[in-house]
Enzyme design. Structure first.
Site, PDB file in Angstrom:
ATOM      1  N   LYS A  73       4.171   2.189  -2.358  1.00  0.00           N
ATOM      2  CA  LYS A  73       4.682   3.181  -2.803  1.00  0.00           C
ATOM      3  C   LYS A  73       5.708   3.330  -2.595  1.00  0.00           C
ATOM      4  CE  LYS A  73       0.040   5.730  -2.209  1.00  0.00           C
ATOM      5  NZ  LYS A  73      -1.121   4.381  -2.616  1.00  0.00           N
ATOM      6  N   TRP A 117      -9.494   0.049  -6.044  1.00  0.00           N
ATOM      7  CA  TRP A 117      -9.476   1.612  -5.298  1.00  0.00           C
ATOM      8  C   TRP A 117      -8.007   1.767  -5.715  1.00  0.00           C
ATOM      9  CZ3 TRP A 117     -10.739   6.338  -4.189  1.00  0.00           C
ATOM     10  CH2 TRP A 117     -10.489   7.391  -3.143  1.00  0.00           C
ATOM     11  N   HIS A 177      -7.845  -5.829  -0.384  1.00  0.00           N
ATOM     12  CA  HIS A 177      -6.088  -5.211   0.276  1.00  0.00           C
ATOM     13  C   HIS A 177      -5.900  -5.199   0.921  1.00  0.00           C
ATOM     14  CE1 HIS A 177      -4.136  -0.850  -0.702  1.00  0.00           C
ATOM     15  NE2 HIS A 177      -4.072  -1.106   0.717  1.00  0.00           N
ATOM     16  N   SER A 221       0.652  -0.908   0.058  1.00  0.00           N
ATOM     17  CA  SER A 221       0.013  -0.382   0.305  1.00  0.00           C
ATOM     18  C   SER A 221       1.079   1.209   0.244  1.00  0.00           C
ATOM     19  CB  SER A 221      -0.741  -0.154   1.298  1.00  0.00           C
ATOM     20  OG  SER A 221      -2.153   0.379   1.019  1.00  0.00           O
TER      21      SER A 221
HETATM   22  C1  GTR Z   1      -5.301   4.619   1.250  1.00  0.00           C
HETATM   23  C2  GTR Z   1      -4.799   5.505   0.107  1.00  0.00           C
HETATM   24  C3  GTR Z   1      -3.771   4.095  -0.701  1.00  0.00           C
HETATM   25  C4  GTR Z   1      -3.290   3.492  -0.087  1.00  0.00           C
HETATM   26  C5  GTR Z   1      -3.722   2.545   1.498  1.00  0.00           C
HETATM   27  C6  GTR Z   1      -2.963   2.963   2.403  1.00  0.00           C
HETATM   28  O1  GTR Z   1      -6.312   5.469   1.998  1.00  0.00           O
HETATM   29  O2  GTR Z   1      -6.571   5.908  -0.890  1.00  0.00           O
HETATM   30  O3  GTR Z   1      -3.041   4.749  -1.737  1.00  0.00           O
HETATM   31  O4  GTR Z   1      -2.255   3.625   0.034  1.00  0.00           O
HETATM   32  O5  GTR Z   1      -4.269   4.102   2.066  1.00  0.00           O
HETATM   33  O6  GTR Z   1      -1.457   2.745   2.723  1.00  0.00           O
HETATM   34  O7  GTR Z   1      -3.682   1.478   3.314  1.00  0.00           O
END
Ligand code: GTR
Length: 428
Positions: free
Chosen positions: A270, A357, A409, A266
């Site tokens: 990045k 997402w 996710h 997540s």
């Molecule tokens: C979310 C965000 C994503 C992702 C995620 C995370 O809210 O929109 O880009 O990075 O968090 O890090 O769990």
């Protein structure tokens, strides 16, 4: 450390609830329809700003690659300071009896400025005892403290501000009950059994994840890198911290610093991509569900958009990145070029079907388009005519891997198995 305000805490909690999957896996008002992806033209990784076509590895390495790193610093992740001159570290706990005698556990306190009172991070590492030389390793930041990745009473309970994921952590401070709560994301024993060391650091040690105007964490030491359009960001700080861990491993006889794969999930995916792109010492890079600002192409504006991420998490990216809110096409780079910066080193990009997402298709396309740079460097990536693989059918080429897993996710054992298999032939 500056304490967050009530508003930032409320925001963090609301956003956290969204992230944990169940509440708002797919926020409304965003595009999830492939037919509605806007028409876009991607910048060409193999054309320099001055129009020069990159036709040789020398042109890539000598001209285009440094140009792209600079463009990402200026427009997306911000600049990072160099390695601090006075950094020190100390292995303050070590045992060769971890995991029932299979592993050596080390806890290493890293003092970024050389002072015990200054900003520090703690590296937790498990190294397989069954090995013939320094071990290859995976390193990744964690969201909830080192104590959360494994239920091991010897692991120091982090006393800093905790990212609250709606678990047993109250008042944003960890308690004993938080031990092992994130262990499903960290199959440490499996990784050690496969012959790898596994190292992790709580990301909040480096920079607590809320918008405080860059006064806490490592940012407090670099005020001169703020107030500019390419400012030192949180993703920049987390990546920088990973590089500092590599500095430590270069001096550690038990770990082979030349065979360290960086992994992240997540926002930390990045981060692993930017760490691998900006520090060529990482031997392999894994991006797990990294989405917008990670592996996904920004110009597709599928799921999370640049505007949305800049609004929810203004501290992750630099001031210049805000210029691309609702204007992705104006950005001189897109995320396939971030993956290209990892070439010729192996990279693995993974998505989850239930994580629209993060734009799974955009993550795949990025890896595929970046593969042109691998080709130029004599490595084999994903063919230009390859189709987006079906769920749970990894597409693995000699240098670029991709899968889309069933489910939400998350970072799961299935994901780890693919990364270990991929690393076996490329890093180990
Ligand atoms: C979310 C965000 C994503 C992702 C995620 C995370 O809210 O929109 O880009 O990075 O968090 O890090 O769990």
């Amino acid at each position: 450390m500056t304490r967050p305000t009530a508003t930032t805490i409320a925001w963090t909690l609301a956003l956290t609830a969204m992230m944990t999957g169940t509440l708002l896996a797919q926020p409304k008002g965003y595009n999830y329809d492939e037919d509605k992806v806007p028409q876009y033209t991607l910048p060409d990784a193999l054309t320099c700003e001055d129009g020069t076509k990159v036709t040789t590895p020398e042109l890539w390495t000598g001209k285009r690659r440094p140009e792209l790193v600079k463009l990402f610093e200026e427009n997306v992740y911000g600049v990072m300071p160099p390695a601090p001159i006075g950094m020190t570290w100390r292995v303050y706990e070590q045992s060769d009896q971890a995991l029932g005698g299979k592993a050596t556990r080390k806890q290493i306190a890293v003092y970024f400025t050389g002072y015990d009172a200054g900003p520090r991070m703690t590296i937790l590492v498990y190294i397989p005892n069954k090995r013939t030389g320094p071990a290859p390793a995976f390193i990744g930041l964690n969201f909830q403290g080192n104590h959360a990745v494994i239920n091991d009473p010897a692991v120091t309970l982090n006393t800093g501000w905790m990212h609250n994921r709606g678990d047993t952590v109250k008042d944003n401070r960890a308690t004993e009950a938080a031990r092992g709560v994130a262990s499903s994301r960290w199959p440490i024993e499996m990784i050690v059994d496969r012959g790898y060391a596994i190292a992790t650091i709580y990301y909040g040690d480096i920079d607590p994840d809320f918008d405080d105007g860059f006064h806490n964490g490592i940012h407090a030491k670099y005020p001169q890198l703020q107030g500019r359009d390419d400012n030192f960001t949180s993703i920049g700080a987390w990546s920088w911290g990973l590089s500092r861990a590599l500095d430590v491993f270069e001096q550690d006889d038990d770990i082979d610093a030349k065979r360290v794969a960086v992994i992240g999930h997540s926002r930390l995916g990045k981060t692993s991509l930017w760490a691998g792109a900006s520090d060529e010492r990482f031997a392999m890079v894994v991006s797990n569900c990294s989405g917008c600002g990670g592996a996904a192409l920004s110009r597709r504006a599928f799921g999370e958009t640049v505007k949305r991420i800049n609004t929810s998490f203004p501290h992750w990216f630099c001031a210049n990145f805000k210029k691309y809110n609702d204007n992705e096409g104006a950005c001189p780079v897109d995320q396939h070029e971030l993956i290209a910066l990892i070439a010729p080193r192996p990279v693995y990009v993974a998505s989850a079907e239930g994580d629209q997402w993060a734009d799974p298709h955009g993550e795949f396309l990025s890896a595929q388009i970046a593969s042109r740079v691998y080709d130029l460097l004599g490595k084999q990536g994903i063919a230009a005519d390859a189709s987006w693989p079906k769920v749970d059918q990894p597409l693995v080429t000699p240098s670029v891997g991709y899968h889309m897993r069933t489910g939400k996710h998350d970072l799961t054992e299935y994901d780890w198995k693919q990364y270990l298999d991929f690393a076996d032939k490329r890093v180990k």
